[in-house]
Enzyme design. Structure first.
Site, PDB file in Angstrom:
ATOM      1  N   ASP A  79     -26.481   5.461 -11.689  1.00 59.87           N
ATOM      2  CA  ASP A  79     -26.614   4.926 -10.337  1.00 59.87           C
ATOM      3  C   ASP A  79     -25.464   3.988 -10.001  1.00 59.87           C
ATOM      4  OD1 ASP A  79     -27.751   3.118 -12.284  1.00 59.87           O
ATOM      5  OD2 ASP A  79     -28.506   1.915 -10.622  1.00 59.87           O
ATOM      6  N   GLU A 146     -29.990   1.296 -13.243  1.00 60.98           N
ATOM      7  CA  GLU A 146     -29.580   0.097 -13.967  1.00 60.98           C
ATOM      8  C   GLU A 146     -29.395  -1.082 -13.025  1.00 60.98           C
ATOM      9  OE1 GLU A 146     -26.643  -2.791 -15.669  1.00 60.98           O
ATOM     10  OE2 GLU A 146     -26.459  -1.533 -13.883  1.00 60.98           O
ATOM     11  N   HIS A 459     -19.755  -4.419  -7.111  1.00 62.15           N
ATOM     12  CA  HIS A 459     -20.898  -4.686  -6.243  1.00 62.15           C
ATOM     13  C   HIS A 459     -20.474  -5.082  -4.832  1.00 62.15           C
ATOM     14  CE1 HIS A 459     -23.729  -5.610  -9.920  1.00 62.15           C
ATOM     15  NE2 HIS A 459     -23.100  -4.450 -10.002  1.00 62.15           N
TER      16      HIS A 459
END
Length: 485
Positions: A79, A146, A459
């Site tokens: 993911d 995760e 991120h």
């Protein structure tokens, strides 16, 4: 996909990375990636299986003459964090990631790149697809979810894999070998209310901040970066204490494991003080820009009038503002052991605030390499929100991965690196969470390390992959598989 393959080496890895970046794989929505992996293994005649959680294991037998080598598990999560710039039209459920080369870096057009941990997945697939790499028995494990809950690692059962050594390919600094990680707990605080019509005599304002660097709430928590939620809460606290504030909306942050980069609040103040509030905003933002003039040089602020709308009750507004002002955020303690005194031990990050019709939810994540301190930090955050009258929920958390001082795998990985590159790698712990901590609970005798190529801005839409380090990690991995005893 706009990769310039002529500049990307090793070709076999970047070709696989390009293919998987055409497959939607948001956390908790990895169905297409699971199907792709199952088909990938079966098309190559490799033993392939999936567990109830969605984790996929593809096993490849040893090349002739290498059958007596130990079985090595290679592991990555399938993911990816899905974040984009606010003005980018992109659907992570359907659209392929658009990548481009910028000097020595691979980037994405306005979105997260997916190299966390897609580049690890690509290395595993490149190995499985190869016919010219010598290796012993290999098991390639691809875990789900995760990023938002470690669901795959939590659901992994004993016996699913058989190797006694595991290489996690989810680290983000080439030349660093990680042998321990922090544990974590996520706290959700819910403020429930019935909205009210705004009283007469109030003036509505919308304040916003954007352009912060943000980053990973584990890896980047010690870099003194600005947190959009904390900055907006600071201003609201000042104005509420002086004039009184009625909150209508507070929206900032998306991911539980990221430092929020932007945010918007809509609030009302007495009409007769609106000019004082605007002046206070101008002074406040100048002070904040100076405060973060090193770490966040591109932050921008805005304030404008807003349309009237239903507001939260006065006591809810005040309790929420005070809680966000008081909420501990950032590094709480550094490690006490002298050899790792540079490593963050315990921290907390307020990651998101989202207002809905009758509820505002605040999410904060706590991390620590010491489990008793993790619980203490989580209890501190919980107690604060309880005092503020919120309904508080906390995850069960995930364990820290403790360093194995007698790790034969670590010793071999270090020595192989030195022979290849003529320099010593750094053997470190990491404040971020890795799945290895959960693996160690199901497989207590498994010897594990983690390494990977250099990533920056994970991120966030600034995520980028340092291309030259991919070849270094690939060469290191291939040499380990070829020579390990």
């Amino acid at each position: 996909m706009t990769m310039n393959k002529t500049e990307l080496t090793p070709k076999c890895v970047f070709e696989q990375f390009a293919k998987i970046n055409g497959i939607p794989r948001p956390s908790k929505h990895e169905e297409k990636m699971i199907a792709y992996l199952l088909d990938f293994g079966k098309q190559r005649g490799l033993a392939t299986k999936v567990d109830e959680t969605g984790n996929v294991l593809i096993s490849k037998p040893a090349t002739p003459g290498y059958e007596n080598k130990p079985t090595i598990v290679l592991q990555s999560h399938m993911d990816m964090v899905c974040d984009k710039l606010v003005d980018v039209d992109f659907n992570f459920q359907t659209d392929p990631i658009q990548t481009y080369v910028d000097g020595e870096w691979l980037k994405a057009k306005g979105t997260t790149l997916g190299a966390d941990d897609g580049i690890g997945v690509a290395m595993e697939l490149a190995l499985l697809d190869s016919n010219d790499i010598a290796h012993g028995p290999v098991e390639c494990l691809f875990t789900v979810d995760e990023e938002t809950g470690l669901t795959g690692a939590f659901g992994l059962q004993a016996g699913f894999m058989s190797g006694d050594m595991l290489i996690n390919l989810d680290s983000e600094d080439e030349g660093q070998i990680f042998v321990s990680c922090a544990g974590g707990i996520t706290t959700h605080a819910h403020f429930d209310y019935a909205r009210e019509a705004a009283p007469e005599g109030l003036f509505f304002l919308k304040a916003s901040i954007k352009g912060l660097n943000g980053g990973h709430s584990g890896d980047d928590i010690n870099k003194k970066r600005a947190n959009a939620i904390k900055i907006l809460a600071r201003f609201l606290y000042i104005i509420n204490e002086k004039y009184g504030v009625r909150l209508a909306q507070f929206c900032s942050g998306k991911m539980h494991n990221a430092i929020p980069r932007d945010g918007v609040v809509v609030f009302a103040v007495p009409e007769e003080v609106k000019e004082e509030v605007k002046a206070a905003w101008n002074v406040f933002t100048c002070e904040v820009e100076e405060e973060y003039h090193v770490t966040d040089t591109t932050m921008t602020f805005a304030m404008e009038s807003a349309d009237a709308e239903p507001v939260m009750p006065a006591d809810v507004s005040t309790r929420m503002i005070r809680a966000l002002q008081a909420l501990d955020n950032g590094v709480f303690a550094m490690c006490q052991d002298e050899e790792i005194a540079w490593l963050v031990e315990t921290s907390s990050n307020v990651a998101s605030v989202q207002s809905e019709e009758g509820r505002t939810t605040i999410v904060a994540s706590q991390r620590s390499n010491v489990m008793s301190n993790l619980k203490n930090m989580a209890n501190t955050v919980k107690a604060l929100f309880q005092l503020a009258g919120a309904e508080v929920e906390q995850s069960d958390g995930y364990p820290a991965w403790k360093m194995n001082p007698n790790s034969k795998l670590t010793q071999f990985v270090v020595e192989t690196y030195k022979k290849l590159f003529g320099k010593d790698p750094k053997v470190l712990g990491i404040h971020a969470g890795l799945e290895c901590g959960l693996f160690s609970e199901r497989y207590p005798n498994m010897d594990m390390v983690s390494f990977g190529p250099t990533l920056r801005g994970v991120h966030t839409p600034d995520e980028k992959l340092h291309i030259p380090t991919v070849k270094m990690v690939w060469d290191h991995l291939v040499e380990i598989l070829k020579t390990i005893e």
